[in-house]
Design a protein around this motif. Sequence first.
Motif, short mmCIF file in Angstrom:
data_model
loop_
_atom_site.label_atom_id
_atom_site.label_comp_id
_atom_site.label_asym_id
_atom_site.label_seq_id
_atom_site.Cartn_x
_atom_site.Cartn_y
_atom_site.Cartn_z
N SER B 257 0.88 -1.17 0.00
CA SER B 257 0.00 0.00 0.00
C SER B 257 0.91 1.21 0.00
CB SER B 257 -0.87 0.02 1.26
OG SER B 257 -1.77 -1.06 1.24
N ARG B 258 0.52 2.20 -0.78
CA ARG B 258 1.32 3.43 -0.87
C ARG B 258 0.56 4.51 -0.07
NH1 ARG B 258 4.79 6.29 -4.78
NH2 ARG B 258 5.39 4.34 -5.77
N LEU B 259 1.10 4.82 1.09
CA LEU B 259 0.38 5.71 2.01
C LEU B 259 1.10 7.06 2.13
CD1 LEU B 259 -0.21 3.06 4.82
CD2 LEU B 259 -1.74 3.67 2.93
N PRO B 260 0.37 8.16 2.18
CA PRO B 260 1.00 9.47 2.30
C PRO B 260 1.54 9.69 3.72
CG PRO B 260 -1.39 9.70 2.32
CD PRO B 260 -1.10 8.25 2.10
N GLY B 261 2.74 10.25 3.82
CA GLY B 261 3.32 10.49 5.13
C GLY B 261 4.15 11.77 5.12
N GLY B 267 14.71 9.82 9.99
CA GLY B 267 14.42 8.40 10.28
C GLY B 267 13.08 8.18 10.93
N SER B 268 12.20 9.18 10.88
CA SER B 268 10.90 9.02 11.53
C SER B 268 9.81 9.67 10.67
CB SER B 268 10.94 9.67 12.91
OG SER B 268 9.78 9.37 13.61
N VAL B 269 8.70 8.96 10.47
CA VAL B 269 7.66 9.46 9.57
C VAL B 269 6.28 9.29 10.21
CG1 VAL B 269 7.49 7.25 8.32
CG2 VAL B 269 6.82 9.36 7.17
N ASP B 270 5.45 10.26 9.97
CA ASP B 270 4.06 10.18 10.43
C ASP B 270 3.18 9.69 9.29
OD1 ASP B 270 4.11 10.82 13.05
OD2 ASP B 270 3.18 12.81 12.85
N VAL B 271 2.48 8.57 9.55
CA VAL B 271 1.58 8.01 8.52
C VAL B 271 0.25 7.68 9.18
CG1 VAL B 271 1.34 6.26 6.72
CG2 VAL B 271 3.60 6.87 7.51
N ASP B 293 5.81 9.18 0.19
CA ASP B 293 4.92 8.02 0.12
C ASP B 293 5.60 6.88 0.85
OD1 ASP B 293 2.72 8.98 -1.17
OD2 ASP B 293 3.38 8.40 -3.18
N VAL B 294 4.88 6.27 1.73
CA VAL B 294 5.44 5.17 2.52
C VAL B 294 4.84 3.86 2.00
CG1 VAL B 294 5.67 4.22 4.84
CG2 VAL B 294 5.63 6.70 4.50
N LEU B 295 5.71 2.93 1.61
CA LEU B 295 5.23 1.64 1.11
C LEU B 295 5.18 0.64 2.26
CD1 LEU B 295 7.23 1.36 -2.25
CD2 LEU B 295 5.15 2.63 -1.74
N VAL B 296 4.02 0.03 2.42
CA VAL B 296 3.82 -0.89 3.56
C VAL B 296 3.19 -2.18 3.04
CG1 VAL B 296 2.76 -1.14 5.84
CG2 VAL B 296 3.40 1.13 5.02
#
Lengths: 291, 371
Positions: B257-261, B267-271, B293-296
């Motif tokens: 899933s490609r989630l906006p962050g 080294g730290s991201v809010d998603v 975009d954070v891939l999970v």
Amino acid sequence: MKRSRTFRWVTLGLLGFYVIAPMAASIQFSLEAGYKGRLSLTAYSRAVAEPGLGTSLFTSVKVALGAMAITLVLLVPTVIFVNLRFPRWRAVLDAVSLLPLGVPAVVIVLGVLGAYKGLPSAITGTPVILALVYVVLAMPYSYRAIDAGVRSIDLHVLVDAGRSMGASWRKLFTRVLLPNLRSGILAAAFLTVALSLGEYAIASIMGFNTFPVWLVGVEGNDPYVAVALSIAALLLTWFLLVVLAFAGSGRRRRSSGAFGTGLVGVEAEVQSAAPSSVAIAMAGEESGGLV
Amino acid sequence: MTTTSATKGEQGVGDRSRGGVVVELVNCRRTYGKVQALDGFSITIAPGEFVALLGPSGCGKTTVLRAVAGLEQLDEGQVLVGGDDITAVPPHRRNLGMVFQAYSLFPNMNALENVAFGLEVRRMGTAQRRKRAGEVLELVGLATLAERYPHELSGGQQQRVALARALCVEPRLLLLDEPLSALDAKVRAQLRDEIRRIQLDLGITTLFVTHDQEEALSMADRVGVMRAGQLEQLGPPAEVYSSPATNFVAEFVGSVSRLPGVVVAPGSVDVLGSRLVIPASAGGDFGRGSHVDVLVRPESIRIRPEADGPAVVARAAFLGAVVRVVATLPDGVEVTSTLPASEGYTLPAGTRVGIELLGDVLFVVDRQRAS
């Protein structure tokens, strides 16, 4: 369902009548030999004794076998190579192979004589030249038979598999490709032989005494003998077709898919290629349109 | 970007290398008209190792295989097998075994004759080659069908005979060009295990090409992911799956899933309201406040019913033991999660759900670049 089956049988019956009726009439004509209502084999026994039969038949068979050999040696590797390496050229080859159908016999003869006039007389002055002409003449049929055979197998995969197994091109041809193209090759061979045995116009113009040319000569003296010989020739051609079909069915038992494609049109071609058709038609005209 | 894990791969091979040789492709290039099929492709395969090349159609994986087999000429580069440069050696002199995607048995020969063909080419005596071919057919479990012709065999049996044919000549290298792709799912799974068992038994170096990631991940010692004629990543399956070297590998292998962050600290991201750690392997350096975009992976996302949750279930697909649930956020972003079947059943389309991220970021990519 029932109506469609009836329609099928009626169509088949009409087609059968259209094909069989002239032959039945020819057989009757040859068996009566001028004595209406009395059947005998007189015309057939006279035919066997007719002078020149052996020589002309031998010439025709030689020419037919020669044409067949040249056709196969020339076309089989060419069609395989084009399909393998230059598939885009298939359309060109296809078109070229059809040319003989559109060129009249006289033009072909003049063209051949002009093109080959530099060759030794051992070729131009003998039936060898006739065999070369028949190779070209049979090409629309022989090319298609071989091409259909080649396209019915997965040529690229078989070649790649064979090569990766360590097979040389020669081994690949003899052990893999030729056996799998057998039906196409047999069909091409048969069509070339049938066409060569039955061709009249070019042989006559070029002055070779082949079987059809001799047959037409005989027909002028004795139409009953000519028709008897035509019937015999037709049966011989059919016999060849049956042999071919049996040879192919052995192959079909072993492999699915490839068989049969090369035989497309063979049966129809027999009608026009067999020497019988020339003589039967001519004899028919002579004897008041019996055939 | 290319990462190699040769050491790991070689360790995995262990004493299986007895029947194999080292295979090297060095800077291989191949062009078809304007298409660059191979663009500086290099790989080293350890003796006895099973390497799978994975990639989308047209990425050049089959060209690699055909170049090794000698069925394709390289414009540049070298192919070395067991230290011998075979780049210019014709295919029939390379002593390699190859199994093709299409059924490639010779229709005019029965199974035994097909298997013995390579030995016939090598001029082995009839009795000897029939004996050897029989043994190899036994290895693939088809000794009883030796007299059958290809059209009398099922697809799976034909591919087993093709495998036996490739192995019969004791090749230095086994090449598998999507040999399972024409088979139905059940036969494919069986044959997959069988190929791997035989490969392990013989210890033969194997190069396997496939577009099926499940096949590649389950069979290979190392998986190479290809794109546009280049190797994007080469490593053990678990590494390729969990630590992709590039955005392409992350999205091509498995599903994401490609989630906006928003990066809140190095080294730290809010998603989606969760603060996640960006692993060192998960992409480049992003400054504070960067939109990414954070891939999970689906297994790192938990979806549960929640009356005032931010997402709505769009669809659910039953996959046997698990259910794949796709939920849509208000801004249209789709979130995919795999849940145990018992949980998935309780989430029909239209259910309002909450989304919980379990903390494993697969890859991070700049939002602008991504768009």
